[in-house]
Design an enzyme around this catalytic site. Structure first.
Site: not given
Length: 540
Positions: A302, A332, A354-355, A376, A444, A446
């Protein structure tokens, strides 16, 4: 570095700091002279005692500030040892995935050594007054040091290789030693009630960027050190070539301005450690685009998937789009990763799935930016304020929910969190046709002490009435220890009537509570933003 302030809103944090402070203060009065009673007041007494047993000859502390210096020195010694072990392991590694993880870890542990060293230099009584740091600065740098060790460890899970990094560095107990530093420095931070004493000019501007830079950011014309142009009309055709030239400067205290003309630059860029005071200025987020397609499913961690990775201090970007085109099926895939302390992103677009935006560490400010993503898509463990930004959840994979933030605060004493202020949360164009069939949440947990606040922001119907999500379905992880809060938001989904009923969720009613997460207080922006010429609101 100018004096910074700590947050007052986390009652758990304040209570723990005070518990830590009381016994240490009594020790400073001379009731005990050994190191064990000092170590007993830390979250991890055993590695503390073990280190000082093995490294005798130190001068016994009589004050909490002296004990702090010893702890930081111990953590720095262990960090150097861990970095050396990682270097040796890297030489003998032939597995491509493991080598990718080790490459990240070497970068991250190098930064950890630097953060601990600057903290040690800043808090040492032997340092001249002009070069000392505030307790808030120290807490920021210690928070970054701890985040680095965790990011290193997580790389193994990204690439589905055995966690071979932890055994390499485990006997150093580096993360526990840094946590002890955070706790002790946190006690001093609370006791001192550090406030920013930085003066500002009549227009509210702060201090570390010159008037020349202010004019540069306010002006439509640019006088740059280097020009990048795809058509060959500049000094370089790639952005990285210009950044590398900036990195070869012997003195990096002055601002190095890189003007990136309109065009699509298909490259991954890195502004490395010690390449400080770099400014990238484009022709606008719709016209100057830096794009890449790295992803975890494509073989990157990531951390290393980032199209743009920013580490050097005081980085500024204006009028640029940072894009990751890997797509929602690739997992990610970071568009922008920043661990640049006192960094600014102004009128930039950060685009991915994502990410998307990894606000990895340190103090960061985003103003009038567009941020696109699915899962996220604003994540990390910086102290960051996103102000007057437009946050745009996109259409995820079938069956997926959108989650805007996944804040990564893992230690109670880290002064980190995500603050979204005076912004807008709206569906992106590709989500609008299916918006009723996709759940979208504001965050949320992590990590255990995840901290995110949303202040005076327009929340469109795209956001679920419950507002926030558990880490996984049915999980209770972090629900009692996180800090999620909302304050005077507007819009059709702003009502808190149906919000989650977790112990860690708060609806703030007092301006004094909410103001702890503003530019002026959370990242002490009045000490470093004003002279950049970038507009900002210090308070609510």
């Amino acid at each position: 570095m100018m004096n910074m302030i700590t947050h007052k809103i986390s009652f758990l944090l304040l209570h723990s700091l005070l518990l830590c402070l009381r016994p240490l203060t009594s020790l400073a009065d001379g009731n005990s002279t050994g190191i064990d009673p000092w170590c007993d007041q830390t979250p991890y007494p055993y590695p503390c005692k073990r280190y000082f047993i093995k490294h005798s000859g130190f001068e016994q502390p009589t004050q909490i500030s002296e004990f702090r210096v010893l702890l930081v020195e111990a953590a720095m010694d262990r960090a150097v040892s861990a970095r050396n072990k990682l270097t040796n392991s890297s030489k003998n590694c032939t597995d491509c995935k493991k080598q990718a993880v080790l490459s990240d870890c070497l970068d991250l542990y190098g930064d950890t050594v630097m953060q601990l060293n600057r903290t040690f230099q800043g808090v040492s009584s032997k340092t001249s007054v002009g070069k000392r740091c505030t307790d808030f600065d120290a807490q920021t740098w210690l928070s970054t040091a701890l985040t680095n060790t965790e990011t290193c460890r997580r790389g193994s899970s990204d690439l589905n290789v055995t966690d071979f990094v932890t055994p390499i560095v485990s006997n150093t107990k580096i993360s526990h030693l840094i946590s002890n530093c955070l706790a002790i420095n946190g006690a001093l931070l609370t006791a001192g009630k550090n406030e920013s004493t930085t003066g500002t000019d009549k227009r509210g501007f702060p201090t570390w960027v010159s008037r020349k830079e202010r004019r540069l950011l306010q002006s439509q014309s640019v006088r740059a050190n280097i020009v990048v142009a795809k058509d060959g009309s500049g000094h370089f055709k790639t952005v990285q070539a210009a950044i590398d030239l900036a990195g070869r400067r012997k003195v990096t205290s002055g601002r190095f301005v890189i003007y990136v003309k309109r065009g699509i630059y298909q490259e991954n860029i890195d502004v490395r450690l010690s390449n400080d005071n770099v400014m990238l200025i484009g022709d606008g987020m719709r016209y100057t685009i830096i794009t890449g397609g790295r992803s975890v499913k494509g073989g990157y961690t990531t951390y290393s998937s980032a199209t743009a990775g920013i580490e050097g201090l005081h980085f500024i970007a204006k009028g640029i789009a940072f894009r990751n085109t890997a797509g929602p099926a690739k997992g990610q895939a970071v568009a922008l990763r920043s661990s640049s302390d006192l960094s600014i992103f102004f009128r930039c677009s950060i685009e991915g799935y994502q990410d998307t935006l990894m606000v990895h560490s340190q103090r960061q400010f985003y103003r009038e930016c567009y941020i696109y993503g699915t899962v996220d898509f604003i994540f990390g463990n910086a102290a960051v304020v996103l102000q007057n930004c437009i946050i745009l959840p996109r259409r995820p994979l079938k069956g997926q929910a959108n989650v805007i933030t996944a804040q990564g605060r893992s230690d109670l004493f880290q002064n980190t969190g995500i603050s979204i202020h005076n912004s807008m949360i709206l569906p992106a164009s590709d989500l609008k046709p299916v918006v009723r069939s996709v759940k979208t949440y504001m965050g949320r947990p992590w990590m255990k002490y995840s901290r995110t606040v949303v202040l005076r922001t327009y929340i469109d119907t795209v956001v679920s009435p419950v507002g926030w999500s558990t880490w996984t379905k049915g999980s209770t992880y972090g629900l009692d220890t996180l800090f999620y809060a909302e304050y005077k938001n507007i819009g059709p989904a702003s009502s808190t009537r149906w919000r989650v009923r977790w112990k860690g969720f708060h609806v703030l009613s007092k301006a004094s509570d909410a103001s702890a997460f503003t530019v002026g207080k959370f990242i002490a922006g009045t000490a470093w933003l004003p002279r950049t010429g970038i507009p900002f609101t210090s308070g609510l």
